[in-house]
Design a protein around this motif. Structure first.
Motif, PDB file in Angstrom:
ATOM      1  N   GLN A   6       3.500  -3.101 -18.297  1.00 54.26           N
ATOM      2  CA  GLN A   6       2.615  -3.346 -17.155  1.00 54.26           C
ATOM      3  C   GLN A   6       3.374  -3.975 -15.985  1.00 54.26           C
ATOM      4  N   GLU A   7       4.286  -4.928 -16.286  1.00 57.88           N
ATOM      5  CA  GLU A   7       5.073  -5.547 -15.219  1.00 57.88           C
ATOM      6  C   GLU A   7       5.997  -4.513 -14.557  1.00 57.88           C
ATOM      7  N   TYR A   8       6.569  -3.662 -15.388  1.00 56.49           N
ATOM      8  CA  TYR A   8       7.434  -2.609 -14.851  1.00 56.49           C
ATOM      9  C   TYR A   8       6.660  -1.690 -13.917  1.00 56.49           C
ATOM     10  N   LEU A   9       5.479  -1.270 -14.324  1.00 54.97           N
ATOM     11  CA  LEU A   9       4.684  -0.372 -13.488  1.00 54.97           C
ATOM     12  C   LEU A   9       4.253  -1.059 -12.195  1.00 54.97           C
ATOM     13  N   ASP A  10       3.942  -2.352 -12.253  1.00 52.53           N
ATOM     14  CA  ASP A  10       3.617  -3.103 -11.031  1.00 52.53           C
ATOM     15  C   ASP A  10       4.801  -3.111 -10.066  1.00 52.53           C
ATOM     16  N   LEU A  11       6.009  -3.281 -10.622  1.00 50.71           N
ATOM     17  CA  LEU A  11       7.197  -3.286  -9.777  1.00 50.71           C
ATOM     18  C   LEU A  11       7.408  -1.934  -9.116  1.00 50.71           C
ATOM     19  N   CYS A  12       7.143  -0.877  -9.868  1.00 48.46           N
ATOM     20  CA  CYS A  12       7.254   0.459  -9.283  1.00 48.46           C
ATOM     21  C   CYS A  12       6.298   0.607  -8.108  1.00 48.46           C
ATOM     22  N   ASP A  13       5.072   0.111  -8.263  1.00 46.94           N
ATOM     23  CA  ASP A  13       4.097   0.177  -7.177  1.00 46.94           C
ATOM     24  C   ASP A  13       4.599  -0.581  -5.948  1.00 46.94           C
ATOM     25  N   GLN A  14       5.146  -1.777  -6.185  1.00 50.30           N
ATOM     26  CA  GLN A  14       5.635  -2.571  -5.067  1.00 50.30           C
ATOM     27  C   GLN A  14       6.797  -1.869  -4.362  1.00 50.30           C
ATOM     28  N   THR A  15       7.662  -1.248  -5.149  1.00 49.10           N
ATOM     29  CA  THR A  15       8.779  -0.514  -4.566  1.00 49.10           C
ATOM     30  C   THR A  15       8.293   0.634  -3.695  1.00 49.10           C
ATOM     31  N   ALA A  16       7.172   1.225  -4.108  1.00 49.35           N
ATOM     32  CA  ALA A  16       6.597   2.330  -3.332  1.00 49.35           C
ATOM     33  C   ALA A  16       5.760   1.837  -2.157  1.00 49.35           C
ATOM     34  N   GLY A  17       5.715   0.510  -1.965  1.00 48.58           N
ATOM     35  CA  GLY A  17       4.959  -0.050  -0.845  1.00 48.58           C
ATOM     36  C   GLY A  17       3.503  -0.290  -1.151  1.00 48.58           C
ATOM     37  N   ARG A  18       3.138  -0.324  -2.451  1.00 46.48           N
ATOM     38  CA  ARG A  18       1.750  -0.582  -2.843  1.00 46.48           C
ATOM     39  C   ARG A  18       1.706  -1.950  -3.521  1.00 46.48           C
ATOM     40  N   PHE A  19       0.996  -2.886  -2.940  1.00 46.63           N
ATOM     41  CA  PHE A  19       0.910  -4.227  -3.490  1.00 46.63           C
ATOM     42  C   PHE A  19      -0.482  -4.447  -4.066  1.00 46.63           C
ATOM     43  N   ARG A  20      -0.511  -4.912  -5.298  1.00 45.96           N
ATOM     44  CA  ARG A  20      -1.804  -5.177  -5.934  1.00 45.96           C
ATOM     45  C   ARG A  20      -2.244  -6.598  -5.592  1.00 45.96           C
ATOM     46  N   PRO A  21      -3.399  -6.760  -4.967  1.00 41.23           N
ATOM     47  CA  PRO A  21      -3.837  -8.098  -4.580  1.00 41.23           C
ATOM     48  C   PRO A  21      -4.187  -8.979  -5.760  1.00 41.23           C
ATOM     49  N   GLN A  22      -4.565  -8.380  -6.893  1.00 44.02           N
ATOM     50  CA  GLN A  22      -4.918  -9.183  -8.059  1.00 44.02           C
ATOM     51  C   GLN A  22      -4.786  -8.323  -9.305  1.00 44.02           C
ATOM     52  N   ASP A  23      -4.740  -8.998 -10.446  1.00 43.45           N
ATOM     53  CA  ASP A  23      -4.617  -8.267 -11.699  1.00 43.45           C
ATOM     54  C   ASP A  23      -5.891  -7.478 -11.978  1.00 43.45           C
ATOM     55  N   GLY A  24      -5.723  -6.381 -12.704  1.00 44.28           N
ATOM     56  CA  GLY A  24      -6.887  -5.625 -13.156  1.00 44.28           C
ATOM     57  C   GLY A  24      -7.460  -4.662 -12.153  1.00 44.28           C
ATOM     58  N   ASP A  25      -6.755  -4.390 -11.068  1.00 45.19           N
ATOM     59  CA  ASP A  25      -7.332  -3.523 -10.037  1.00 45.19           C
ATOM     60  C   ASP A  25      -6.792  -2.103 -10.108  1.00 45.19           C
ATOM     61  N   VAL A  26      -6.176  -1.722 -11.232  1.00 43.34           N
ATOM     62  CA  VAL A  26      -5.664  -0.369 -11.370  1.00 43.34           C
ATOM     63  C   VAL A  26      -6.049   0.165 -12.747  1.00 43.34           C
TER      64      VAL A  26
END
Length: 808
Positions: free
Chosen positions: A106-126
Motif C-alpha cells: 500500500q505504501e509503495y502504491l501511494d508513492l507511485c501515485d505521488q510520483t504521478a502527481g496524485r496526492f491522497r489527502p487522507q487514508d482510505g480514499d482509493v
C-alpha cells in the motif's frame, strides 16, 4: 533482499552506493524503470572509472541487477526488488544515514501515485483490488520454474487426493463419468451401474470380455453386449482401444498417479462444440491481413480452429463415436465491409467440415460508428450487448451450449467471461498481447493516454478475464512470469496503481495452476521448407519474385533496387510502433556496410498516409519515408504495400530463402511471434527481438539469432557478422536454415497445440467438478468490477461515440 542492501552498506562499496544515489538525483525523472536504472549505473561506472567487472560483479552491481524500479523521494530512495522470478519486495533507503526499512504494498502504491502527481489527502480514499484471498485455499505451485505447468501440477495434486482420500475422490470420478451425454444420448456409463463398487466389479468383467475378442474388431460388433453390462459408447472404436481405456481406468482406481489420471481424463469424450471469440478487427480468410488490428491473431485463430476440428474428429473416432464436432469463431459483423467478407453472417472456414466464422453485428447505438471498423482500443462500450446477442446466435447455431469457450485478446476474453458466466461453460483465455506490458508508465499515465487507448477499460477487462478464467493458455513462460531480468506480461498485472481510479494490491496469482504454456504452430499446408520444390507452384514463385524485386507499380511497391542480386533482408508486419519496421529501416540506413551487401525488403501495409485511418500507421508511414530520405536509401529498399493471400505469404518466405536471404523481426516487444515460426519453417535464418516470446523460440546462434531492437548499431553488426560468415562459408547459411526448420517441427506444431488444449479442457472440467471448489465468491467479486467499474466507464465512452461521425 534487504540483506543484500545491508551487505553493500557494510562493505567498501558504501561510498559507491552514496555516489550512485547522488547521480540518480541528478536525473530529471523521479520514477526510473529498469532500463533507466541500468543506463544511470553504466554512467556512474564510467564516471568513477570502474573496471568492467564492477558493473555486474560488484555487490552494488548485483543489487542493481535485482532492482526493477526506483522512486526518488526528497529524503529517501524507494526500491522495487525482484530477487527471483515472479516475486517482488519493496523497501526504502534513507539518503542521510542509509537506513533500510521495508515498504508495504500500500505504501509503495501511494508513492507511485505521488510520483504521478496524485496526492491522497487522507487514508482510505482509493479503491483497493485484492484477488489473493480467493486463491488462498486453492492448490498453489511453489517453485517459480514450474509456473505455466498448471495441468501437470493439477494432475499430481488430483492423483494424490485419489490416493489419500480414495473414497471421496473415486466417488466424484464415478459421478463425473455418469454426467456425459451428447445429442441426447448417454455416454460411458448407463443406469445399470449405480455405485462405485458396481463399476469396479463390472470393469473386470468387461476387460475380460474385450480381451477375448480380436484387437481390431469394431466396437459396433459388441456394442450391445457392453451396454448390457452398463457401458455406453465412448470407450473406444475397437476391442483393443476399449480394453486399453478400461485398463487405464482400472489402474487409476487401484493405484492412482498423475500420468494415469491424465491418460484417462484426456480420453473422455466431453468436448464436441467449441467457440473461439475474437471480436475486433477485420476477421476473415481473404483480404484482411495487413489492415489495422488484423494480423497474427487472425492467423492464429483460423489455424487453431482447423486443427481443433481435426483433433476432435480423431478423438471422437478413437472413442467409437460418430465424429461430428463443430467449431465456431465468434467475431463482429461490419456492414461497411470495405471489400471484405466481414458483412457476411456465416462464412465456412476453408478445408474444414464444420468450422464457421459467425459474425454478430454491434447494436446500432450510432450507425455512423457501429457500421464501420472500430479500433480495438475503442470497442469496449459494445462488448456487453455483443455478448448478449451472441449468446442467442450461438445457441441457435450450435443447437445447444458449447463445451468450451476460448477468448482471444482483451476484448475477446471479456466476452468469453460474459458468455461463460451466463452459460455455465468452461472458459479459457489467450491474451496474445497484454497492452500494459507494451507501454511504459501506461498505468501511471492512464488519464493522459485514455483519450487514445482507453487503458482504464482495457486493464480492468484484463483483470476480470484472467481471474474469472478456468484456465489460461500462453505461448511462452515469460508471457506469465518474465525472465530473470524482465517482468512478465501477467506479472505486470499483479501489483500496480491507476491513480485516482484504483490500486491493485494483488491482481493475479501467478502460482495458481490455471496457467499453462501451450505454444501455437504454423499451418504446414502453407508454410513449409523452400527445399520442398514438389509442393511449390512455379507460377506463384515467379510472380512473387517479380513483386518483391522488380515490379514497377506505384500502387503496390515503392522503390527500385539498383542491384536486385544482393542478399535480401526481409521483414513483414503491420506498420505500427511496436512492430518497429521503421527501426529496422533506420538500422539499415545507419550502416553503409550493410547497404553495400544487402537490400532491405519490407511488406508492410499501406504506402500512403492518406489511405489509412489508423493514427499509429499514419505516423509510421510518414516516419518510414523520412528515414528513406535522410539516409538516401533509394535504390536499396523495396516497400510493398500489399495484402497478401495466405498462400502467397507462405511462398514469399520461400522466394527470399531461394536467394539465401534473412528474415528480421525487429519488434520492440513480441508476445510470441508467429512470423518467426513461419520464416523458420520456410528455412530462412531468422533474427528476432529478444524482448518477448522469441527468446524461447530461438536458441541464439544455434537455429537463429536474437537482437536488441533498441541497439541499432549492434543489430547491424550482428547481421553483418552473419553475412560475412555466409560469404566465407556458403554452408553456414544452410546449417542455420536446417536447424530452424528442425526447431519448428520438434516443438511448434498445431497437432501438439490442440492435443494439449483439449487435454486442458478435460482436466480443468474434471477439476472444477471434482474439487467442488467454490468459485462463486470469486466470480461475484469479478462481476462487481464489471458492473461498478467497467460498465460505467464504457457507458461514458459510448456517449462520446454518439457525438462522432466515425471511429478512427
Amino acid at each position: 533482499m534487504s540483506d543484500l542492501i545491508q551487505t553493500v552498506i557494510d562493505s567498501e562499496e558504501k561510498a559507491d552506493l552514496r555516489q550512485f544515489i547522488g547521480l540518480l538525483y541528478q536525473q530529471e525523472k523521479r520514477y526510473l524503470l529498469r532500463s533507466d536504472i541500468l543506463r544511470v549505473f553504466s554512467e556512474y561506472c564510467s564516471q568513477a572509472q570502474k573496471e568492467d567487472s564492477f558493473f555486474s560483479g560488484s555487490l552494488l552491481g548485483q543489487l542493481i541487477y535485482f532492482t526493477q524500479e526506483f522512486i526518488l523521494e526528497n529524503e529517501s530512495l524507494c526500491l522495487v526488488l525482484r530477487p527471483v522470478i515472479a516475486r517482488q519486495e519493496y523497501c526504502r533507503i534513507n539518503r542521510e544515514d542509509l537506513r533500510v526499512e521495508p515498504l508495504s504494498i500500500q505504501e509503495y502504491l501511494d508513492l507511485c501515485d505521488q510520483t504521478a502527481g496524485r496526492f491522497r489527502p487522507q487514508d482510505g480514499d482509493v479503491l483497493e483490488l485484492d484477488f489473493q484471498p480467493f486463491y488462498d485455499f486453492s492448490p498453489s505451485i511453489r517453485d517459480s520454474k514450474n509456473i505455466g505447468k498448471g495441468v501437470q501440477f493439477l494432475n499430481r495434486f488430483l492423483s494424490s487426493k485419489l490416493f489419500q482420500d480414495p473414497g471421496r475422490w473415486q466417488q466424484r470420478l464415478f459421478q463425473f463419468l455418469r454426467l456425459h451425454r451428447h445429442n441426447g444420448s448417454q455416454l460411458l456409463i448407463n443406469e445399470r451401474i449405480q455405485t462405485l463398487s458396481q463399476l469396479s466389479a463390472q470393469l473386470k468383467r468387461v476387460i475380460a470380455f474385450v480381451s477375448a475378442r480380436r484387437p481390431e474388431e469394431p466396437y459396433a460388433n459388441f456394442r450391445f453386449d457392453l451396454q448390457s453390462l452398463g457401458f455406453e459408447p465412448g470407450w473406444g472404436n475397437t476391442a483393443a482401444r476399449v480394453r486399453e481405456t478400461l485398463e487405464i481406468l482400472d489402474a487409476l482406481l487401484d493405484s492412482p498417479d498423475h500420468e494415469t489420471l491424465e491418460a484417462f481424463i484426456s480420453r473422455i469424450p466431453m468436448v464436441f462444440r467449441v467457440v473461439l471469440v475474437s471480436p475486433h478487427g477485420w476477421f476473415g480468410q481473404e483480404g484482411v491481413l495487413g489492415r489495422p488490428d488484423t494480423g497474427g491473431q487472425v492467423v492464429y485463430v483460423l489455424d487453431q480452429a482447423r486443427s481443433l476440428e481435426k483433433q476432435l474428429i480423431e478423438d471422437h473416432t478413437l472413442a467409437g463415436l460418430e465424429p461430428n464436432p463443430k467449431v465456431v469463431i465468434l467475431t463482429r459483423l461490419i456492414p461497411n465491409n470495405d471489400g471484405t467478407r466481414s458483412n457476411q453472417r456465416l462464412e465456412k472456414v476453408y478445408g474444414t467440415d464444420n468450422v464457421w466464422i459467425l459474425r454478430v453485428p454491434l447494436r446500432e447505438f450510432n450507425p455512423a460508428v457501429t457500421q464501420n471498423w472500430i479500433s480495438r482500443f475503442e470497442i469496449w462500450p459494445y462488448l456487453e450487448s455483443f455478448a448478449i446477442d451472441s449468446e442467442k446466435e450461438l445457441m441457435a447455431e450450435l443447437r445447444g451450449r458449447p463445451d468450451l469457450i476460448v477468448g482471444n485478446y482483451s476484448d475477446g476474453n471479456l466476452v468469453a467471461f460474459l458468455l461463460a458466466r451466463r452459460l455455465g461453460v468452461t472458459q479459457c483465455i489467450i491474451a496474445h498481447a497484454l497492452e500494459k506490458a507494451k507501454y511504459a508508465y501506461s498505468n501511471l499515465q492512464w488519464e493522459e493516454l485514455d483519450e487514445q487507448y482507453h487503458f482504464s477499460l482495457q486493464f480492468t477487462a484484463d483483470l476480470i478475464a484472467m481471474n474469472a478464467a478456468n484456465f489460461v493458455v500462453t505461448s511462452t513462460y515469460q508471457e506469465i512470469a518474465g525472465t530473470a531480468d524482465s517482468v512478465g506480461q501477467y506479472e505486470s498485472h499483479r501489483t500496480f496503481t491507476m491513480p485516482d481510479l484504483y490500486h491493485v494490491v494483488s491482481g493475479i496469482d501467478l502460482f495458481n495452476p490455471k496457467f499453462n504454456v501451450v505454444p501455437p504452430g504454423v499451418n504446414e499446408n502453407i508454410y513449409f521448407p523452400y527445399t520442398r520444390a514438389e509442393d511449390r507452384t512455379p507460377g506463384d514463385r515467379e510472380r512473387l519474385e517479380q513483386l518483391l524485386f522488380s515490379l514497377d507499380d506505384p500502387d503496390q511497391a515503392y522503390g527500385h533496387l539498383v542491384d536486385p542480386g544482393k542478399r535480401p533482408l526481409f521483414s513483414m508486419a503491420r506498420l505500427d510502433r511496436i512492430k518497429n519496421l521503421t527501426g529496422l529501416a533506420e538500422c539499415f540506413g545507419r550502416s553503409p556496410a550493410l547497404q553495400e551487401r544487402c537490400n532491405l525488403i519490407l511488406v508492410a501495409g499501406k504506402l500512403r498516409a492518406e489511405d489509412s485511418t489508423d493514427r499509429e500507421e499514419i505516423a509510421e508511414i510518414n516516419r518510414l519515408y523520412e528515414i528513406i530520405d535522410r539516409y538516401g536509401l533509394d535504390g536499396k529498399i523495396r516497400w510493398l504495400g500489399v495484402r497478401l493471400a495466405k498462400v502467397d505469404s507462405g511462398e514469399i518466405y520461400r522466394v527470399i530463402a531461394d536467394r539465401q536471404g534473412i528474415f528480421v523481426q525487429p519488434a520492440l516487444f513480441e508476445a510470441f511471434g508467429l512470423t518467426i515460426l513461419e520464416s523458420m519453417i520456410s528455412g530462412l535464418p531468422t533474427f528476432a527481438t529478444r524482448f518477448g516470446g522469441p527468446l524461447e523460440i530461438i536458441q541464439d546462434g544455434v537455429n537463429g539469432f536474437l537482437i536488441n531492437p533498441n541497439a541499432l548499431e549492434e543489430t547491424a553488426e550482428k547481421l553483418l557478422e552473419f553475412v560475412s560468415k555466409c560469404e566465407a562459408n556458403p554452408a553456414y547459411w544452410q546449417q542455420i536454415s536446417e536447424r530452424a526448420v528442425q526447431r519448428v517441427y520438434s516443438t511448434y506444431t498445431w497437432k501438439i497445440h490442440t492435443t494439449r488444449l483439449l487435454t486442458l479442457a478435460r482436466i480443468y472440467g474434471f477439476w472444477n467438478y471434482g474439487s467442488q471448489e467454490n468459485r462463486e465468491d470469486l466470480l461475484r467479486y469479478v462481476e462487481m468490477l464489471f458492473y461498478l467499474l467497467f460498465r460505467p466507464r464504457a457507458q461514458k465512452l459510448l456517449e462520446r461515440h454518439f457525438q462522432r461521425d466515425s471511429i478512427e
